[in-house]
Design an enzyme around this catalytic site. Structure first.
Site, PDB file in Angstrom:
ATOM      1  N   ASP A   1       0.898  -1.150   0.000  1.00 29.35           N
ATOM      2  CA  ASP A   1       0.000   0.000   0.000  1.00 29.35           C
ATOM      3  C   ASP A   1       0.938   1.202   0.000  1.00 29.35           C
ATOM      4  OD1 ASP A   1      -1.564   2.212   0.626  1.00 29.35           O
ATOM      5  OD2 ASP A   1      -2.917   1.084   1.910  1.00 29.35           O
ATOM      6  N   HIS A   2       1.032   1.894  -1.130  1.00 25.47           N
ATOM      7  CA  HIS A   2       2.090   2.900  -1.260  1.00 25.47           C
ATOM      8  C   HIS A   2       1.943   4.045  -0.261  1.00 25.47           C
ATOM      9  CE1 HIS A   2      -0.057   6.179  -3.427  1.00 25.47           C
ATOM     10  NE2 HIS A   2      -0.819   5.195  -3.859  1.00 25.47           N
TER      11      HIS A   2
ATOM     12  N   HIS B   1      -6.075   2.479   1.628  1.00 25.77           N
ATOM     13  CA  HIS B   1      -5.415   3.698   2.091  1.00 25.77           C
ATOM     14  C   HIS B   1      -6.063   4.289   3.341  1.00 25.77           C
ATOM     15  CE1 HIS B   1      -3.426   3.228  -1.623  1.00 25.77           C
ATOM     16  NE2 HIS B   1      -4.253   3.912  -2.385  1.00 25.77           N
TER      17      HIS B   1
END
Length: 480
Positions: free
Chosen positions: A177-178, A240
């Site tokens: 999950d960047h 996110h």
């Protein structure tokens, strides 16, 4: 100089993510000598590229990040291309033979990272072949990086996990999950737990509510086909937003290692629910879809490319949640996320309880975009005869000379994987319980008789009900 030895096999080497994010990230690790002489990258995709063409693609995507073309060419010389059909068993044998050759050439000691930047439907097909065709080594480490989404629902996530576990252990799976690679996100836990001031007041007793906003000023652009299968709830909230929520509400772990941190996040996500309960879901969930902008310059969602003309996919969501755990039972958490909003806003606001009704609430803001920084809003007297209460804004932003050297999201996360650090990667159970919430929201929407879309114009503040979800509690969205 670091002496990291490894072979990275990248499935989806011709894709947009690889070119925009992964190659620049790997180059930065090379430039900083974190990977240098003893590494190789095998790029795979269906296209019939040669090694030379592949290396030109790599150079083209890093050239703006480097000052020395010779260094760029040296970096690209570590890249090898193998045309590949993920369904063809025989082609995995070619990958295995190439990996063995490169293992000898670069002395990588059998260390392998397999990065799958393809549709999640292909994850189990690829990992099964990696196991059966001998690409997973008996020496060194073997690690798997996979992109979101991890499944499409709780049931599909369970099935996918079962399939992946046939080839990899849970501690070998790195779900990216960047957002968890962002520098400011990495500051949340240290600020919470390493400072007595914050640690003592960061509780459900002193915090009035929490706001998490993930708004984008752009529409779906060329992602119409994907968005029709996801919507904002699956695209932004399941991963996110809920990861940010977990970080700002998890209890202090007994040790700051991956196992303990992930365990505390799992407890939060497992106990997440609507604030007023599912029998009053209409008070806690708002969805929207953008129509044409008022000035006529931007099309509505249903007019975008690859979108169903009668689509009921949501491009906006607002939620009022609570956590039945850890003292957060009475603290509302408001989340909103939308496409084609009036401004880009990505932040977390921890709003503390008011001392007096006429004195504004203090709040702490983590702004991830568009102006990354940490702000603390206090109240002060204006020191005049009027004795008015004025806001005092304490602001920290990363100095430009440091900012340029901070690792970007993917650089940070790839390095974490190389080092075997799982802190910033999600555990399977985090994904499972996040999907459980999204599934219940989707089920609620499926029971609604009608939905009136579009219900907000592009380049606006979203549907009116999105404002009312917080106004109803005599609170306001903070848009600073």
């Amino acid at each position: 100089m670091q002496n990291n030895r490894l072979i990275i096999t990248l499935f989806g080497a011709s894709g947009d993510l690889a070119q925009r994010k992964l190659y620049p990230a790997l180059y930065q690790l090379y430039r900083k000598k974190i990977i240098s002489n003893h590494f190789a990258v095998i790029g795979t995709a269906r296209r019939e590229w040669t090694n030379d063409h592949y290396r030109q693609i790599v150079i083209a995507n890093i050239i703006n990040h480097c000052k020395d073309k010779k260094e760029a060419m040296m970096f690209a010389s570590h890249f090898y291309y193998q045309p590949h059909d993920v369904h063809d068993t025989d082609q995995y044998k070619n990958l295995q033979q190439l990996a063995e050759q490169l293992d000898q050439t670069y002395q990588t000691e059998g260390n392998r990272i397999f990065y799958i930047s393809l549709s999640p439907q292909l994850f189990p097909i690829i990992t099964k072949h990696l196991k059966t065709q001998g690409l997973i080594t008996n020496t060194g480490y073997n690690r798997l990086i996979i992109e979101k989404p991890f499944g499409y629902s709780e049931e599909s996530a369970d099935l996918l996990q079962k399939q992946l576990e046939e080839s990899f252990e849970e501690n070998q799976i790195y779900r990216i999950d960047h957002y968890l690679g962002k520098s400011l996100v990495n500051q949340i836990l240290p600020i919470r737990f390493n400072n007595h001031i914050m640690k003592s007041i960061w509780t459900g007793e002193t915090i009035d509510h929490i706001q998490i906003t993930l708004n984008e000023s752009i529409g779906v652009e060329d992602r119409g086909s994907y968005y029709e299968t996801s919507g904002v709830s699956r695209d932004m909230i399941q991963n996110h937003a809920l990861q940010l929520l977990a970080l700002v509400t998890m209890l202090e772990p007994t040790a700051f290692n991956a196992s303990e941190i992930r365990d505390e996040k799992i407890k939060i996500l497992k106990n997440l629910t609507l604030f007023d309960g599912w029998d009053q879901a209409e008070l806690n969930i708002v969805r929207g879809q953008y129509g044409p902008s008022l000035d006529g310059q931007h099309p509505g969602y249903r007019e975008e490319k690859n979108i169903n003309e009668q689509s009921l996919v949501e491009t906006f969501i607002a939620l009022k949640l609570k956590i039945d755990y850890g003292g957060w039972q009475h603290t509302p958490i408001y989340i909103r996320s939308g496409k084609h909003m009036s401004t880009k806003q990505t932040d977390i606001k921890i709003v503390f309880k008011q001392i007096k009704k006429d004195i504004p609430a203090n709040y702490l803001q983590f702004e991830l975009a568009p102006n990354p920084g940490i702000r603390l809003y206090l109240s002060q007297s204006d020191s005049t005869h009027q004795e008015e209460i004025m806001p005092l804004n304490l602001f920290y932003t990363v100095p430009p000379e440091i900012c340029s050297e901070l690792p970007k999201d993917y650089e940070k996360l790839i390095l974490d994987c190389i080092e075997g650090n799982l802190n910033n990667f999600t555990h399977y159970l985090e994904a499972k319980y996040a999907w459980r919430l999204i599934d219940r929201i989707q089920h609620y929407w499926a029971q609604e008789d009608t939905v009136c879309f579009p219900n907000y114009p592009a380049q606006s503040d979203g549907p009116k009900a999105g404002q009312e979800i917080i106004l109803r509690d005599q609170k306001n969205w903070i848009n600073k």
